[in-house]
Scaffold this active site. Structure first.
Site, PDB file in Angstrom:
ATOM      1  N   VAL A  17      32.231  62.947   4.909  1.00 19.17           N
ATOM      2  CA  VAL A  17      32.334  64.782   5.504  1.00 19.17           C
ATOM      3  C   VAL A  17      31.906  64.847   6.882  1.00 19.17           C
ATOM      4  O   VAL A  17      32.467  65.365   7.570  1.00 19.17           O
ATOM      5  CB  VAL A  17      31.298  65.590   4.479  1.00 19.17           C
ATOM      6  N   GLU A  38      22.655  63.476   9.671  1.00 18.88           N
ATOM      7  CA  GLU A  38      22.163  62.324   9.010  1.00 18.88           C
ATOM      8  C   GLU A  38      22.782  62.336   7.575  1.00 18.88           C
ATOM      9  O   GLU A  38      22.978  62.870   7.043  1.00 18.88           O
ATOM     10  CB  GLU A  38      20.547  62.439   8.713  1.00 18.88           C
ATOM     11  N   CYS A  86      18.813  59.443   0.410  1.00 15.89           N
ATOM     12  CA  CYS A  86      19.566  58.503   1.278  1.00 15.89           C
ATOM     13  C   CYS A  86      18.827  57.389   1.872  1.00 15.89           C
ATOM     14  O   CYS A  86      19.360  56.395   2.370  1.00 15.89           O
ATOM     15  CB  CYS A  86      19.916  59.531   2.471  1.00 15.89           C
ATOM     16  N   GLU A  92      27.555  52.932  -1.116  1.00 10.43           N
ATOM     17  CA  GLU A  92      26.662  53.937  -1.503  1.00 10.43           C
ATOM     18  C   GLU A  92      26.901  54.593  -2.970  1.00 10.43           C
ATOM     19  O   GLU A  92      27.920  55.116  -3.076  1.00 10.43           O
ATOM     20  CB  GLU A  92      26.606  55.059  -0.536  1.00 10.43           C
TER      21      GLU A  92
END
Length: 543
Positions: free
Chosen positions: A270, A294, A328, A426
């Site tokens: 994104v 981030e 994250c 991820e």
């Protein structure tokens, strides 16, 4: 204008409540949780200028651990609401930018004190309900980290304003830290209430006005953030909260001439798309926008053959599975030396077997639910893929059930392929993959760690050998923006470990430091000459 240089209260990190059994703070928080769980469904508006805006499009809010229970609804907006929010931000901008900085500081210091006191239980309980955080994860995020952001950022603001240039004889040089020319757009994730509040607040603190789009799955606690800001005295129009479809908002915001900055935390994909959108519209802006992001992580633990097995195992159990791996910074790939792997994995297996899973309202539960059905299905698809693979096996866990809540068992995978899919991609869930390397191949493994992932957010090295620690620190210099020695790769503390990574993990502007705040100002140098010259001729022109 300020009439003095003011020293703000020296910030210290907010003490973390342990919520031990039979303590008053535990009883108070659980009572608030139950009260909010059982209260009449609430109706969360958008906040645009001085108005609470409601629409006919009501979206339900449910706890991830009990998705049939309705906490309330939030109001979904349209393109017109985005236009209205931009207008409100621009209308509020002049007064807010001209307000002396000590008054902006006072507002956010008051917000910190309110959160440390009367708002603490409500913010924590809302985070437990909206995001299924257990009491400890809610406390360190929604209360302590947000309090720290507010207090430390005020101190960093004073530090920035105090940084002034030298002056030669006959002149006076000054540096003025103006807010950006236009409005800032803040897009925030579900997983940290503190991040959701800090992204709009840090930009606003420096004199900017903000349009804030929280994640749909976090709106229940976002409402409490807005209540906190309003109680603290943030003026109308300074922070405008909208709940609209992302592409609808982006199509308007990123084409507006007064768009001045993006403060983003979310997925790498994104963020890259938004950067491309901004680039495509670059010629239409008043100024080059600031882009701060981030994004993702594929965070690692590397154990040297000199490590203590139990310490490595604890780092895996906490680093991979706290908040169901939805950080994250969560450890999701681990490199174990052949001499320690069996012992480490035995300890991890023992830890995971002792985990209790269920509602955060029961403080015996270490594991709760993942955020929503979309996340559940994605994580479950990875687990199904692993079950069919020939070069990986599930050592621990692998079960999942969404009949009542979005529950996925903490899952430990062992692979013989260092480039196995779950070593590189991820997942953002309670899945960690282990690769066992030859204990004599430490240097080669460090190179593998550095080259395996596109991300560079967090990572840790375990070793009792200082030469090995030094080698790893150098070999992995670009592999993690937050690097840990003999600790898990999660839990950065404001003012102690400024947080952020590079490569595919973001712009590394370090939330929780002056480095982030400096991005939200546009400095102006002012030179004043006391006695200007009256002759154009320089000395070299003389005979």
């Amino acid at each position: 204008m300020p009439k003095a240089i003011y020293n703000v209260p020296f910030p210290v990190n907010e003490p973390v409540n342990a919520y031990a059994p039979n303590t008053p703070e535990k009883e108070s928080l659980i009572a608030k949780y139950n009260e909010m769980f059982n209260q009449e469904p609430i109706d969360v508006p958008m906040y645009i200028g001085g108005k609470e805006v409601r629409t006919d499009d009501k979206r339900p809010m449910s706890p991830p651990h009990d998705h049939q229970h309705i906490l309330g609804h939030f109001n979904y907006g349209t393109a017109q609401h985005v236009h209205d929010a931009i207008d409100a931000a621009l209308t509020a901008k002049e007064d807010w930018a001209n307000l002396p900085w000590e008054h902006r500081a006072a507002i956010f210091l008051k917000a910190a004190d309110l959160l440390a006191g009367p708002f603490r239980d409500k913010m924590n309980a809302a985070t437990m309900l909206a995001q299924s955080k257990n009491v400890m994860q809610a406390e360190i995020d929604a209360a302590c980290e947000l309090i720290d952001f507010l207090r430390f950022n005020v101190a960093y603001m004073q530090q920035i304003y105090a940084e002034q240039p030298e002056s030669s004889d006959g002149i006076w040089n000054r540096l003025e830290y103006r807010p950006l020319e236009g409005f800032v757009f803040a897009i925030t994730p579900f997983n940290f209430t503190a991040i959701s509040a800090n992204l709009p607040a840090s930009a606003a603190m420096m004199g900017n006005t903000v349009i804030w789009k929280p994640a749909d799955s976090q709106v229940y606690s976002a409402q409490v953030i807005m209540e906190l800001f309003k109680e603290a005295g943030v003026p109308d129009g300074v922070i405008n909260m909208i709940t609209v479809d992302g592409p609808v908002a982006g199509d308007i915001v990123f084409k507006h001439k007064d768009f001045a900055g993006l403060h983003f935390t979310g997925s790498t994909g994104v963020f890259r798309h938004l950067w491309q959108e901004i680039g495509a519209n670059l010629a239409s802006y008043r100024t080059y926008p600031r882009i701060v992001g981030e994004t993702g992580g594929k965070d690692f633990i590397v154990a040297h053959h000199s490590s203590h097995a139990k310490k490595v195992a604890t780092a895996i159990s906490r680093g991979a599975f706290e908040f169901q791996g939805q950080k994250c910074s969560a450890a999701s790939r681990v490199y174990l030396p052949s001499n320690l792997s069996d012992e480490v994995l035995a300890y991890v297996k023992e830890d995971v077997a002792s985990f209790k899973m269920g509602s955060p309202g029961d403080t015996n539960n270490f594991i709760t639910a993942v955020i929503d059905e979309r996340a559940f299905d994605k994580i479950a698809s990875y687990i199904d893929y692993i079950k069919e693979s020939k070069d990986a096996e599930i050592l621990i866990g692998g079960g999942y059930d969404k009949s009542k809540g979005y529950f996925i068992e903490p899952t430990v995978v062992v692979t013989s392929n260092p480039n196995y899919r779950t070593m590189e991609e991820e997942i953002f869930g309670p899945v960690v993959t282990i690769y066992v390397y030859d204990k004599d191949q430490f240097s080669e493994t460090l190179k593998l760690v550095d080259e395996t992932s596109e991300y560079a957010l967090t990572g840790s090295i375990f070793s009792q050998d200082r030469y090995a620690i030094d080698e790893a620190t150098k070999a992995l210099v670009n592999a993690a923006g937050n690097f840990y020695i003999n600790d898990k790769p999660t839990g950065a503390v404001v003012g102690q470990q400024p947080f952020g990574g590079a490569r595919g993990s973001g712009t590394n502007d370090k939330a929780g430091s002056y480095l982030n705040l400096i991005r939200w100002v546009s400095p102006r140098t002012i030179k004043e000459t006391f006695v200007p010259p009256t002759d154009y001729r320089y000395a070299f022109l003389g005979e």
